[in-house]
Design a protein around this motif. Structure first.
Motif, PDB file in Angstrom:
ATOM      1  N   ILE A 165     -10.484  32.526 -29.439  1.00  0.00           N
ATOM      2  CA  ILE A 165     -11.588  33.429 -29.756  1.00  0.00           C
ATOM      3  C   ILE A 165     -11.953  33.240 -31.228  1.00  0.00           C
ATOM      4  O   ILE A 165     -11.083  33.288 -32.097  1.00  0.00           O
ATOM      5  N   ASP A 166     -13.236  33.031 -31.517  1.00  0.00           N
ATOM      6  CA  ASP A 166     -13.702  32.961 -32.898  1.00  0.00           C
ATOM      7  C   ASP A 166     -14.491  34.237 -33.187  1.00  0.00           C
ATOM      8  O   ASP A 166     -15.619  34.409 -32.710  1.00  0.00           O
ATOM      9  N   ASP A 167     -13.879  35.132 -33.945  1.00  0.00           N
ATOM     10  CA  ASP A 167     -14.565  36.373 -34.310  1.00  0.00           C
ATOM     11  C   ASP A 167     -14.763  36.459 -35.820  1.00  0.00           C
ATOM     12  O   ASP A 167     -14.878  37.541 -36.396  1.00  0.00           O
ATOM     13  N   SER A 168     -14.848  35.297 -36.467  1.00  0.00           N
ATOM     14  CA  SER A 168     -14.930  35.251 -37.929  1.00  0.00           C
ATOM     15  C   SER A 168     -16.297  35.641 -38.471  1.00  0.00           C
ATOM     16  O   SER A 168     -16.414  36.013 -39.642  1.00  0.00           O
ATOM     17  N   ALA A 169     -17.351  35.544 -37.667  1.00  0.00           N
ATOM     18  CA  ALA A 169     -18.697  35.905 -38.118  1.00  0.00           C
ATOM     19  C   ALA A 169     -18.886  37.416 -38.020  1.00  0.00           C
ATOM     20  O   ALA A 169     -18.268  38.074 -37.180  1.00  0.00           O
ATOM     21  N   PRO A 170     -19.739  37.981 -38.854  1.00  0.00           N
ATOM     22  CA  PRO A 170     -19.898  39.446 -38.854  1.00  0.00           C
ATOM     23  C   PRO A 170     -20.667  39.984 -37.656  1.00  0.00           C
ATOM     24  O   PRO A 170     -20.637  41.185 -37.396  1.00  0.00           O
ATOM     25  N   HIS A 171     -21.335  39.095 -36.922  1.00  0.00           N
ATOM     26  CA  HIS A 171     -22.263  39.578 -35.901  1.00  0.00           C
ATOM     27  C   HIS A 171     -21.885  39.227 -34.473  1.00  0.00           C
ATOM     28  O   HIS A 171     -22.410  39.826 -33.533  1.00  0.00           O
ATOM     29  N   MET A 172     -20.993  38.239 -34.264  1.00  0.00           N
ATOM     30  CA  MET A 172     -20.786  37.753 -32.897  1.00  0.00           C
ATOM     31  C   MET A 172     -19.385  37.219 -32.679  1.00  0.00           C
ATOM     32  O   MET A 172     -18.621  36.996 -33.619  1.00  0.00           O
ATOM     33  N   ILE A 173     -19.084  36.998 -31.403  1.00  0.00           N
ATOM     34  CA  ILE A 173     -17.801  36.444 -30.976  1.00  0.00           C
ATOM     35  C   ILE A 173     -18.064  35.244 -30.071  1.00  0.00           C
ATOM     36  O   ILE A 173     -18.956  35.284 -29.217  1.00  0.00           O
ATOM     37  N   ARG A 174     -17.287  34.179 -30.263  1.00  0.00           N
ATOM     38  CA  ARG A 174     -17.344  33.008 -29.379  1.00  0.00           C
ATOM     39  C   ARG A 174     -16.048  32.960 -28.579  1.00  0.00           C
ATOM     40  O   ARG A 174     -14.961  32.924 -29.139  1.00  0.00           O
ATOM     41  N   ASP A 175     -16.181  32.963 -27.262  1.00  0.00           N
ATOM     42  CA  ASP A 175     -15.036  32.870 -26.354  1.00  0.00           C
ATOM     43  C   ASP A 175     -15.205  31.606 -25.519  1.00  0.00           C
ATOM     44  O   ASP A 175     -15.854  31.605 -24.473  1.00  0.00           O
ATOM     45  N   ASN A 176     -14.615  30.515 -25.998  1.00  0.00           N
ATOM     46  CA  ASN A 176     -14.816  29.229 -25.329  1.00  0.00           C
ATOM     47  C   ASN A 176     -14.137  29.145 -23.969  1.00  0.00           C
ATOM     48  O   ASN A 176     -14.354  28.188 -23.227  1.00  0.00           O
ATOM     49  N   SER A 177     -13.326  30.136 -23.605  1.00  0.00           N
ATOM     50  CA  SER A 177     -12.742  30.126 -22.268  1.00  0.00           C
ATOM     51  C   SER A 177     -13.809  30.392 -21.209  1.00  0.00           C
ATOM     52  O   SER A 177     -13.586  30.173 -20.019  1.00  0.00           O
ATOM     53  N   LYS A 178     -14.990  30.847 -21.662  1.00  0.00           N
ATOM     54  CA  LYS A 178     -16.097  31.096 -20.738  1.00  0.00           C
ATOM     55  C   LYS A 178     -17.257  30.130 -20.955  1.00  0.00           C
ATOM     56  O   LYS A 178     -18.323  30.282 -20.349  1.00  0.00           O
ATOM     57  N   CYS A 179     -17.040  29.140 -21.820  1.00  0.00           N
ATOM     58  CA  CYS A 179     -18.080  28.153 -22.120  1.00  0.00           C
ATOM     59  C   CYS A 179     -18.138  27.097 -21.023  1.00  0.00           C
ATOM     60  O   CYS A 179     -17.104  26.628 -20.541  1.00  0.00           O
ATOM     61  N   ILE A 180     -19.342  26.706 -20.610  1.00  0.00           N
ATOM     62  CA  ILE A 180     -19.503  25.658 -19.587  1.00  0.00           C
ATOM     63  C   ILE A 180     -20.069  24.374 -20.182  1.00  0.00           C
ATOM     64  O   ILE A 180     -20.501  23.480 -19.452  1.00  0.00           O
ATOM     65  N   LEU A 181     -20.089  24.277 -21.514  1.00  0.00           N
ATOM     66  CA  LEU A 181     -20.540  23.078 -22.231  1.00  0.00           C
ATOM     67  C   LEU A 181     -21.971  22.687 -21.883  1.00  0.00           C
ATOM     68  O   LEU A 181     -22.317  21.505 -21.815  1.00  0.00           O
ATOM     69  N   CYS A 182     -22.825  23.684 -21.667  1.00  0.00           N
ATOM     70  CA  CYS A 182     -24.231  23.385 -21.361  1.00  0.00           C
ATOM     71  C   CYS A 182     -24.975  22.892 -22.591  1.00  0.00           C
ATOM     72  O   CYS A 182     -26.014  22.252 -22.481  1.00  0.00           O
ATOM     73  N   ARG A 183     -24.488  23.265 -23.792  1.00  0.00           N
ATOM     74  CA  ARG A 183     -25.052  22.844 -25.075  1.00  0.00           C
ATOM     75  C   ARG A 183     -26.393  23.505 -25.412  1.00  0.00           C
ATOM     76  O   ARG A 183     -27.090  23.072 -26.324  1.00  0.00           O
ATOM     77  N   ARG A 184     -26.746  24.543 -24.698  1.00  0.00           N
ATOM     78  CA  ARG A 184     -27.971  25.259 -25.064  1.00  0.00           C
ATOM     79  C   ARG A 184     -27.870  25.817 -26.486  1.00  0.00           C
ATOM     80  O   ARG A 184     -28.821  25.729 -27.272  1.00  0.00           O
ATOM     81  N   CYS A 185     -26.725  26.417 -26.811  1.00  0.00           N
ATOM     82  CA  CYS A 185     -26.544  27.012 -28.140  1.00  0.00           C
ATOM     83  C   CYS A 185     -26.671  25.969 -29.236  1.00  0.00           C
ATOM     84  O   CYS A 185     -27.282  26.212 -30.282  1.00  0.00           O
ATOM     85  N   VAL A 186     -26.104  24.793 -28.972  1.00  0.00           N
ATOM     86  CA  VAL A 186     -26.149  23.705 -29.953  1.00  0.00           C
ATOM     87  C   VAL A 186     -27.593  23.274 -30.195  1.00  0.00           C
ATOM     88  O   VAL A 186     -28.027  23.083 -31.338  1.00  0.00           O
ATOM     89  N   ALA A 187     -28.349  23.137 -29.098  1.00  0.00           N
ATOM     90  CA  ALA A 187     -29.735  22.680 -29.202  1.00  0.00           C
ATOM     91  C   ALA A 187     -30.598  23.681 -29.951  1.00  0.00           C
ATOM     92  O   ALA A 187     -31.425  23.306 -30.796  1.00  0.00           O
TER      93      ALA A 187
END
Length: 582
Positions: free
Chosen positions: A135-157
């Motif tokens: 879990i990456d909760d280092s940002a003040p506004h959001m959390i990233r939980d890669n255990s639920k990521c499907i590698l669609c890469r929408r966020c990256v784009a």
């Protein structure tokens, strides 16, 4: 444009030359499922959900990138196609955290919906190794939980192409691939601007905002606290989507009623502070024009844009208006003017905002945002969080009556309302600045040249014997393009409005999430913005400086725009940051 005729499931379909199978199928009212596809943003055919059969092809083809040709025959629902899609979902589930009941996206998850449609159950997956994730909760506004990521890469784009930032990407290779920031950094260690556009496009629960609804409820339950709430203009234009209303429905009255029933002591409108921002900002602009101040002056309402400027254009922070955002101005006034009128110690006021923006969570913790010795705003919730709070409190939203905001900080004008659309801040400012410069009343308050969802807009207005050049940009890649023109001497402006999110706050990172097929086929930004412009058109007062509550505030408390007291409460400072410096 030349059209091509093909057959889809035995039916003839005519589509423009150059269309993909996916686009042609939509013309025949056939929605081929997708997970990674976002039109003109993420057209990579990675998820393999959109496969179809094409006559003569040796294998299934990916419809989102496969162009049509004359006479092509396509089948979208053969047993072979359906089995392939089902197997793709089973493979995704084999490496997926399936805690759906506790997931923030449960009931509004594109992966979950496709599993339901194709009959893939929680037990219907391949057993085996899972990619390690943290879990990456280092940002003040959001959390990233890669255990639920499907590698669609929408966020990256979106981060790279639309916002021009690129602080996330695919790390490692093969089965070990994960989405994250470079060199193992947490998102909070990068030059992320907290815009939340990555959250808005994520199809699953891998990305979500930091929720503060429990803290807000705890404050409401504390008898020693006076808890007030303000709502941004864009919230009323989108909140209804969470409760089944069509996109572009104004639910202001029911929203106010819901907030009262949740237990807030007062329900106020950020539009009041938007009017206040315009009066201060217009005064600042006129002063810069008359006294040779730094031009172009650039708006400072969007905290994502402000942080972007601090990181990527630090030499232009002097161009930023020193005005706080409406959220912060409201908080400062609430804990000074309102506190005095109500006889409440500012330390006992809990100031809550409801915003379409995740960057507001970062903004409330910025330096110089505590004019009264306490934070101007204590908690900032997104539109999505408000919807969760309404459900948590058991309110039947659609059955609520329409109610009005409380006075005086709930009184506003049409100019304050249009703040939520790209170009709205500029138009509202022009309505006041032009009358200030000319000393004459405008015949028409509509500055339509700066309206619309186009990424960059320009206009010139002849005012008080001079040409005033203005520009509007939304989306940070457009901001970069516009500011580079200014720096290179290719463009000369007096006043620039920039909003961090494409289309403005109506498309903020905290707004209700719509599935990919809706984002690809519906003008969400335009429909939500129309709510605000319709509201403005129907308002009896459409200029910020004519708001009677604002006039009262200056007459009895602040003095004049730009006064010492106004500057102490309503203005702020900026930081020249380095890249990858939080």
């Amino acid at each position: 444009m030349e059209n091509i005729t093909i057959k889809i499931n035995g039916m003839e379909v005519s589509a423009p030359k150059g269309s993909t199978i996916l686009e042609a199928a939509r013309l025949a009212h056939i929605e081929i499922p997708t997970l990674c596809y976002l039109k003109e943003i993420n057209e990579i055919g990675a998820c393999r959900m959109c496969v179809v059969e094409v006559k003569g092809a040796k294998s299934l083809v990916v419809s989102c990138v496969y162009p049509i040709n004359e006479g092509m025959e396509v089948w979208t629902n053969t047993p072979k196609v359906m089995e392939s899609r089902k197997k793709t979902l089973q493979l995704l589930l084999s490496n997926h955290n399936r805690s759906c009941l506790s997931c923030v996206r449960s009931g509004n998850c594109e992966l979950q919906q496709l599993c339901k449609e194709l009959g893939v159950t929680d037990e219907d997956y391949y057993d085996g190794e899972k990619t390690p994730s943290e879990i990456d909760d280092s940002a003040p506004h959001m959390i990233r939980d890669n255990s639920k990521c499907i590698l669609c890469r929408r966020c990256v784009a979106v981060c790279e192409k639309i916002q021009g930032i690129g602080v996330i990407g695919a790390n490692m290779r093969g089965f070990a691939t994960f989405i994250g920031s470079p060199f193992g950094m947490g998102l909070g260690e990068t030059s992320c601007v907290s815009c939340g556009q990555c959250i808005a496009v994520c199809p699953t629960g891998a990305l979500y905002e930091k929720d503060c609804t429990d803290e807000v409820l705890a404050a409401i339950a504390d008898p020693a606290k006076h808890v007030i709430v303000q709502t941004a203009p864009s919230v009323r234009a989108a909140l209804g989507e969470e409760f089944g209303y069509p996109i572009g429905t104004n639910v202001e009255g029911k929203m106010v009623a819901a907030l009262r029933r949740i237990g807030f002591d007062k329900v106020f409108d950020t539009d009041f502070a938007a009017d206040l921002t315009i009066v201060e900002e217009a005064h600042e602009f006129v002063e810069r024009v008359k006294n040779g101040g730094v031009l172009p002056m650039i708006t400072s309402c969007s905290p994502g844009w402000v942080k972007y400027c601090e990181h990527y254009f630090p030499d232009m922070t002097e161009n930023l208006s020193s005005c706080k955002s409406p959220q912060q101005m409201f908080g400062a006034i609430a804990k000074s003017y309102y506190a005095e009128k109500a006889g409440i110690d500012p330390k006992d006021i809990v100031s809550v905002s409801v915003m379409p923006c995740t960057a507001k969570k970062f903004e409330i913790g910025r330096p110089d945002e505590d004019a009264n010795g306490v934070p101007d705003v204590d908690y900032s919730m997104t539109t999505r969080e408000l919807a969760r709070l309404i459900r948590k409190c058991g309110l039947k939203f659609q059955n609520l009556p329409d109610e009005d905001f409380d006075a005086p900080l709930g009184l506003s004008t049409g100019a304050g309302t249009i703040f939520g659309a790209t170009g709205g801040v500029m138009e509202a400012a022009l309505r006041t600045a032009v009358e200030t410069l000319t000393g004459q009343e405008l015949e028409s308050v509509d500055f339509t040249e700066v309206r619309g969802t186009k990424g960059i807009k320009e206009a010139t207005y002849h005012v008080a014997g001079m040409d005033v050049n203005v520009a509007v940009a939304s989306g940070l890649s457009n901001a970069r393009e516009l500011l580079n023109r200014v720096k290179n001497g290719e463009a000369h402006y007096h006043f620039i409005e920039i909003m961090g999110c494409p289309g403005g706050c109506v498309n903020g990172g905290g707004q209700p999430q719509q599935p990919g097929w809706v984002r690809n086929t519906v003008d969400i930004r335009g429909l939500r913005a129309k709510v605000l412009y319709d509201d403005d058109k129907a308002d009896t007062i459409r200029k910020s400086h004519e708001n009677p509550a604002i006039k009262e505030l200056y007459a009895t408390y602040l003095g004049e725009p730009g006064s010492e007291k106004a500057h102490h409460l309503l203005h702020t400072t900026y930081i020249k940051r380095k890249i990858n410096e939080i």
